[in-house]
Write a protein that holds these residues in place. Structure first.
Motif, PDB file in Angstrom:
ATOM      1  N   ALA A   1       0.836  -1.204   0.000  1.00 35.42           N
ATOM      2  CA  ALA A   1       0.000   0.000   0.000  1.00 35.42           C
ATOM      3  C   ALA A   1       0.870   1.253   0.000  1.00 35.42           C
ATOM      4  O   ALA A   1       0.560   2.250  -0.670  1.00 35.42           O
ATOM      5  CB  ALA A   1      -0.924  -0.010   1.213  1.00 35.42           C
ATOM      6  N   ALA A   2       1.967   1.187   0.740  1.00 30.23           N
ATOM      7  CA  ALA A   2       2.879   2.339   0.798  1.00 30.23           C
ATOM      8  C   ALA A   2       3.514   2.590  -0.566  1.00 30.23           C
ATOM      9  O   ALA A   2       3.657   3.736  -1.002  1.00 30.23           O
ATOM     10  CB  ALA A   2       3.956   2.091   1.856  1.00 30.23           C
ATOM     11  N   ILE A   3       3.908   1.500  -1.257  1.00 30.98           N
ATOM     12  CA  ILE A   3       4.498   1.643  -2.590  1.00 30.98           C
ATOM     13  C   ILE A   3       3.507   2.293  -3.542  1.00 30.98           C
ATOM     14  O   ILE A   3       3.843   3.208  -4.300  1.00 30.98           O
ATOM     15  CB  ILE A   3       4.955   0.267  -3.127  1.00 30.98           C
ATOM     16  CG1 ILE A   3       6.163  -0.235  -2.335  1.00 30.98           C
ATOM     17  CG2 ILE A   3       5.282   0.345  -4.614  1.00 30.98           C
ATOM     18  CD1 ILE A   3       6.555  -1.663  -2.650  1.00 30.98           C
ATOM     19  N   ALA A   4       2.254   1.817  -3.518  1.00 28.62           N
ATOM     20  CA  ALA A   4       1.232   2.364  -4.408  1.00 28.62           C
ATOM     21  C   ALA A   4       1.016   3.851  -4.154  1.00 28.62           C
ATOM     22  O   ALA A   4       0.903   4.657  -5.090  1.00 28.62           O
ATOM     23  CB  ALA A   4      -0.072   1.590  -4.232  1.00 28.62           C
TER      24      ALA A   4
ATOM     25  N   THR B   1       1.889   9.472  -5.963  1.00 27.82           N
ATOM     26  CA  THR B   1       2.277  10.838  -5.593  1.00 27.82           C
ATOM     27  C   THR B   1       3.477  11.307  -6.395  1.00 27.82           C
ATOM     28  O   THR B   1       3.516  12.439  -6.900  1.00 27.82           O
ATOM     29  CB  THR B   1       2.595  10.899  -4.085  1.00 27.82           C
ATOM     30  OG1 THR B   1       1.464  10.448  -3.349  1.00 27.82           O
ATOM     31  CG2 THR B   1       2.955  12.308  -3.660  1.00 27.82           C
ATOM     32  N   GLU B   2       4.452  10.443  -6.530  1.00 37.53           N
ATOM     33  CA  GLU B   2       5.705  10.824  -7.196  1.00 37.53           C
ATOM     34  C   GLU B   2       5.498  11.056  -8.689  1.00 37.53           C
ATOM     35  O   GLU B   2       6.110  11.952  -9.280  1.00 37.53           O
ATOM     36  CB  GLU B   2       6.760   9.730  -6.954  1.00 37.53           C
ATOM     37  CG  GLU B   2       8.186  10.207  -7.095  1.00 37.53           C
ATOM     38  CD  GLU B   2       8.653  11.131  -5.972  1.00 37.53           C
ATOM     39  OE1 GLU B   2       9.841  11.501  -5.971  1.00 37.53           O
ATOM     40  OE2 GLU B   2       7.828  11.483  -5.080  1.00 37.53           O
ATOM     41  N   LEU B   3       4.664  10.244  -9.308  1.00 35.32           N
ATOM     42  CA  LEU B   3       4.389  10.426 -10.733  1.00 35.32           C
ATOM     43  C   LEU B   3       3.757  11.785 -10.996  1.00 35.32           C
ATOM     44  O   LEU B   3       4.081  12.457 -11.979  1.00 35.32           O
ATOM     45  CB  LEU B   3       3.469   9.305 -11.242  1.00 35.32           C
ATOM     46  CG  LEU B   3       4.101   7.921 -11.401  1.00 35.32           C
ATOM     47  CD1 LEU B   3       3.041   6.888 -11.759  1.00 35.32           C
ATOM     48  CD2 LEU B   3       5.203   7.930 -12.445  1.00 35.32           C
ATOM     49  N   GLU B   4       2.882  12.202 -10.104  1.00 35.59           N
ATOM     50  CA  GLU B   4       2.230  13.495 -10.267  1.00 35.59           C
ATOM     51  C   GLU B   4       3.213  14.622  -9.959  1.00 35.59           C
ATOM     52  O   GLU B   4       3.267  15.633 -10.667  1.00 35.59           O
ATOM     53  CB  GLU B   4       1.020  13.584  -9.333  1.00 35.59           C
ATOM     54  CG  GLU B   4       0.256  14.900  -9.412  1.00 35.59           C
ATOM     55  CD  GLU B   4      -0.298  15.177 -10.807  1.00 35.59           C
ATOM     56  OE1 GLU B   4      -0.370  16.358 -11.184  1.00 35.59           O
ATOM     57  OE2 GLU B   4      -0.642  14.206 -11.518  1.00 35.59           O
ATOM     58  N   ARG B   5       4.029  14.418  -8.940  1.00 39.85           N
ATOM     59  CA  ARG B   5       4.980  15.439  -8.527  1.00 39.85           C
ATOM     60  C   ARG B   5       5.998  15.746  -9.625  1.00 39.85           C
ATOM     61  O   ARG B   5       6.397  16.908  -9.812  1.00 39.85           O
ATOM     62  CB  ARG B   5       5.686  14.967  -7.254  1.00 39.85           C
ATOM     63  CG  ARG B   5       6.730  15.938  -6.723  1.00 39.85           C
ATOM     64  CD  ARG B   5       7.438  15.309  -5.542  1.00 39.85           C
ATOM     65  NE  ARG B   5       8.553  16.101  -5.085  1.00 39.85           N
ATOM     66  CZ  ARG B   5       9.548  15.648  -4.319  1.00 39.85           C
ATOM     67  NH1 ARG B   5       9.537  14.397  -3.910  1.00 39.85           N
ATOM     68  NH2 ARG B   5      10.530  16.431  -3.947  1.00 39.85           N
TER      69      ARG B   5
END
Length: 978
Positions: A177-180, A185-189
């Motif tokens: 769940a943490a990876i997802a 978040t990172e892809l959007e950032r």
């Protein structure tokens, strides 16, 4: 109240057998228990809950509940006393838990914070990062948390403990769940970064591969999927996101030009100065840092010709200086140069003949023989100075028998003795007698009759015949038996070893052997093998005497090679020495991220170096980009198993699971149109061991993208010109297009200057398929996709001896050659044209034509389906003679000799058996009577001494005949007879 005691009378009634405790006493943090006069102790830590009290007829029962659902009872107490004692212990138990919690307060706070952060991670939750957190949680769970009661520690502390315990019990789900969350978040950032890092925005799969940062991440980058963009973006992202400093990132490539291109691209696209290096450059630097200076590189390290010449010179010097070694070297050339397989190792003539054609059964005297056992005999004769002729005409003319002229196997020129080697073995019958047997595909009765006929011929003409047999070879005494049989007729005059070696050089057999020794030596060193390893593997693989003979030569050659290196090193030494320094800690690695390009080409020695570097830092990551479909360098040591079992080789450990890694499939190709991309995928995945990947093509086309051009004999250049003319004619006069000519071998390169002159609007280049990796062109033409030793798939397979120092061979037939074809197919953007011999197309061409899934065009119906030879099971190929007439000849012309004329009616087709009929029918619909003696022949009318008759078109090879009879009111009839 610190003590609770069983009342005497109530105890007798409630506990008459004395099974329960008589006294509970609280002493500090322990409870003392008296039972049957014995005192035992339990800690408050062992209590799962505070004591409980139950009323009964015979007084109260106090219960101590232990972990594991174990209970200790005290019966027959006064209820008030039991209640008071229970409250006292409960209070002590709560204090004990709170104190324990207080002692671990800081540790709990840090652990709780780390677990809480997994809900909103600020770094990728890689296994190597989360494992220490999990280990701490599990340790606390075992030592403290599992023993705490929420009632004893209060709701706030209980919630903290519950969160930690939940993580300890469900770590995989929480990490997933943490990876997802992190990835989303990172892809959007970093969206803007991914949109602009390359000339075109990265695909969703490319972005995911950059953000994912597992202990070991494998990016499956199919042909034309933008792997260089991924590595460039990954390196830039690591620095820009402040995950790593530039000097903590190691970029590795296999070739100098690839490393230079990668360095330039990373800096140009991201402004981040990260220098990519080859494995050898890295290893050389490591050696220099550890040793203080870099040892000189051997002259032959970068010159393959010089390396092979060195091996040849070592062989020659050993022959001249060391008697035992020279004897072993000569024995190798005389008796072990080729695989010791005979017809008994095969179930069909076709398979046996195919094997023979892959071997060079050339004797030390220079002629080619027809079997391994004949080769042994010929070379023994040569070694011992016995002059001979191979398959000479028999000195007496044999009367007409319907047979070919008699040519015995050998004739000794000085004594006139003939040698016939018979392919028979002995079989013991249940009654104890023996009978002679032939190979599975040989007609036993016919062969034994031939043996008797030859004996009779020699007896009638009083010539000396010496017979040898396959069973003597099987029993390991063929040459010893031959020596004994020839003793009355010849005197042995063994030739000196150096004279025989000079002959080997003259025949160029030493060149082939030196290549084998050189390849073996490099693989032996790079794989870290020992001679004992090779001996053990040889025994396991049952390679037999040939392996023993090879290793007996290799051992002194290797020792001499190492001696001649002196203080210098070769490339194999570089990698292994650097890996050793990293493994032992003499080299301290600064790298926290290792990025490897073309990972499918990695060898065991390079993998060892990567593992050593990664293993120095628990937080180090491996990011590998490759395509197992393009693994085509096994001959150079690459090991596809390292990619197929990537997780078990390089992955991390988490929650009791080893091999933890992440694989990302890039999927989309920016190169090939749909017909080429899908056909290439279907072709390579015929091998179930390849990693399945989805393919999104670069575009679609309605025009045929894959074409097969069948080429008649000696018309290769004209056919190639026709294809180039077609391409040139379809482009705009103001344009030019790239055309890549591909061949399986260097010698297939056509006259490029002439082609470029004739087709100026085409930018034409030639490459071998192996050298074309990474290249692409608008149009690709694949040359000479034929069958044969130098065909495609190549039938010049690796010598089985190389398996002693190679990754385990793949079970799927032509596994690597199929990947070579995939590489060739995926160089093309718009069209792929394959040129194959009309008479001997390769099995790959046959597959591509016969399977509609490939949607190929351009081959006429039936052209890739040659007829089967009825004599051996090979293929009957149509050939045009000097007289212009077509004949059908067996592909195994040196061994089978089956030859048929074309249909006399059309002059082109071959009459074959139609389903359900006894006659032979040509494609022109003409029908012929079947020969009663052979599978392929038909009967034709001839004139003889007694008039007209029918005989096989294959006469005199086949003697099938039939009489011609007539009926007064009907047509001519045939009376078939053998």
């Amino acid at each position: 109240m610190n003590r609770l005691q069983q009342r005497h009378l109530l105890g007798l009634l409630a506990n008459p057998l004395g099974n329960s405790a008589r006294v509970f006493e609280l002493s500090g943090t322990n409870v003392l228990i008296t039972k049957r006069g014995q005192i035992s102790t339990i800690s408050l830590e062992d209590l799962a809950s505070p004591p409980s009290v139950e009323k009964g007829i015979f007084g109260a029962t106090a219960i101590l509940s232990m972990s594991g659902r174990r209970e200790i009872l005290l019966r027959g107490a006064r209820f008030a006393d039991a209640r008071l004692f229970s409250d006292t212990v409960k209070s002590a138990w709560i204090d004990f838990n709170l104190q324990a919690l207080e002692r671990e307060a800081d540790r709990l706070a840090v652990l709780h914070s780390e677990i809480l952060n997994l809900a909103r991670p600020t770094a990728y939750p890689a296994a190597c990062v989360i494992t220490p957190v999990l280990n701490d949680a599990l340790a606390l769970e075992a030592s403290l948390l599992s023993k705490l009661n929420p009632d004893a520690i209060g709701p706030e502390a209980a919630a903290c403990v519950e969160r930690i315990r939940n993580f300890a019990l469900n770590p995989k789900a929480i990490r997933s769940a943490a990876i997802a969350t992190y990835v989303t978040t990172e892809l959007e950032r970093w969206k803007d970064f991914f949109d602009t890092i390359e000339s075109k925005p990265l695909t969703a799969e490319q972005r995911l591969s950059v953000v994912v940062d597992e202990d070991a991440t494998l990016v499956l980058a199919g042909a034309g999927s933008g792997k260089t963009s991924v590595i460039t973006a990954k390196a830039a992202y690591l620095v820009k996101a402040e995950i790593r400093k530039p000097d903590e990132i190691l970029l590795l490539a296999f070739a100098k030009n690839a490393a230079a291109e990668m360095s330039e691209r990373v800096e140009a696209r991201s402004g981040v100065p990260i220098v990519a290096r080859t494995f050898h450059a890295l290893a050389y630097d490591i050696i220099g840092l550890v040793e203080g200076s870099k040892p000189a590189l051997a002259d032959h390290a970068t010159d393959d010709l010089a390396f092979i010449n060195l091996i040849k010179q070592i062989l020659k010097d050993l022959v001249q200086t060391l008697t035992e070694v020279s004897r072993g070297i000569i024995q190798w050339f005389a008796h072990f140069l080729v695989e010791p397989k005979t017809e008994w190792d095969f179930t069909s003539k076709h398979a046996y003949y195919s094997h023979l054609e892959k071997q060079d059964l050339r004797t030390l005297q220079g002629e080619k023989v027809k079997s391994y056992e004949e080769l042994q005999i010929a070379n023994w004769l040569y070694e011992n100075g016995i002059e001979y002729e191979y398959e000479p005409d028999y000195e007496h003319k044999i009367k007409a028998t319907g047979r070919r002229d008699y040519c015995p196997d050998f004739r000794l020129t000085e004594s006139g003795v003939y040698i016939e080697h018979f392919g028979v073995r002995r079989q013991k019958l249940p009654d104890g007698t023996e009978r002679l047997m032939t190979a599975p595909f040989v007609d036993r009765d016919e062969y034994l009759a031939g043996m008797e006929w030859k004996r009779k011929v020699h007896a009638e003409h009083e010539t000396t015949l010496v017979e040898t047999y396959s069973y003597e070879q099987q029993e390991g005494r063929l040459l010893a038996s031959l020596e004994a049989k020839l003793a009355p007729h010849v005197t042995l005059k063994p030739l000196p070893a150096d004279m025989i070696f000079d002959r080997v050089i003259e025949l160029k057999q030493v060149d082939t052997f030196s290549q084998l020794l050189g390849t073996f030596l490099r693989k032996f060193k790079s794989g870290g093998y020992s001679l004992a390893d090779c001996d053990a593997k040889s025994e396991r693989m049952k390679l037999g005497k040939r392996s023993d003979a090879f290793l007996a030569v290799f051992a002194p050659v290797f020792a001499e090679y190492q001696k001649r290196l002196g203080g210098r090193i070769d490339f194999e030494d570089m990698i292994l020495r650097a890996a050793h320094y990293a493994e032992t800690g003499r080299y301290v690695s600064p790298f926290r991220h290792i990025l490897v390009d073309e990972f499918q080409d990695i060898s065991q020695s390079r993998a060892r170096l990567v593992k050593a570097l990664k293993g120095q830092n628990p937080n180090a990551r491996l990011f590998a980009v490759g395509d197992d479909w393009q693994s085509i360098f096994r001959f150079a040591g690459s090991d596809i198993h390292l990619m197929r079992y990537f997780g078990s080789e390089f992955g991390g450990i988490f929650a009791g699971e080893s091999g933890v890694h992440r694989a990302v499939d890039l999927g989309r190709t920016f190169r090939s149109v749909d017909q080429i991309a899908f056909a290439a995928r279907t072709f390579v995945l015929k091998n179930p061991a390849q990693i399945a990947k989805q393919i999104v093509p670069a575009g679609t086309t309605t025009e045929p993208a894959i074409k097969i051009r069948m080429v008649a004999k000696d018309e290769d250049q004209r056919a190639l010109g026709d294809v180039l003319h077609e391409i040139s004619a379809k482009i705009d006069p103001a344009q030019t297009v790239a055309v890549l000519l591909l061949g399986r071998y260097r010698f297939l390169e056509p006259d490029m200057r002439d082609l470029q002159r004739r087709y100026p609007r085409l930018r034409i280049a030639y490459k071998t398929i192996h050298a074309s990796k990474g290249l692409e062109a608008d149009h690709v033409i694949l040359l000479n996709v034929d069958s044969g030793r130098t065909g495609f798939p190549s039938e010049t397979v690796d010598d089985p001896l190389l398996s002693l120092v190679s990754p385990e061979a793949e079970a799927f037939e032509n596994a690597e050659e199929r990947r070579v074809m995939y590489v060739a197919m995926t160089r093309a953007r718009h069209t792929l044209t394959m040129m194959a011999s009309k008479s001997r197309p390769s099995s790959f061409i046959t597959e591509l034509i016969n399977d509609p899934a490939y949607a190929v065009a351009g081959a006429a119906e039936g052209e890739a389906r040659p007829h089967e030879c009825g004599e051996c099971g090979g293929r009957l190929l149509d050939v045009r003679g000097q007289d212009g007439r077509i004949r059908y000849r067996c592909e195994h012309v040196q061994h089978c000799g089956n030859l048929l004329p074309a249909c006399p009616s059309c002059g082109a087709g071959l009459p074959r058996h139609a389903d359900g009929t006894a006659s032979l029918t040509c494609r022109c619909s003409t029908t012929f009577p079947t020969c009663p003696d052979c599978k392929d022949g038909w009967l034709t009318e001839r004139s003889g001494r007694y008039g007209a008759f029918l005989s096989c078109v294959r006469y005199p090879v086949c003697s099938g005949k039939a009489k011609i009879t007539t009926v007064s009111s009907g047509p001519r009839l045939m009376n078939l007879k053998r």
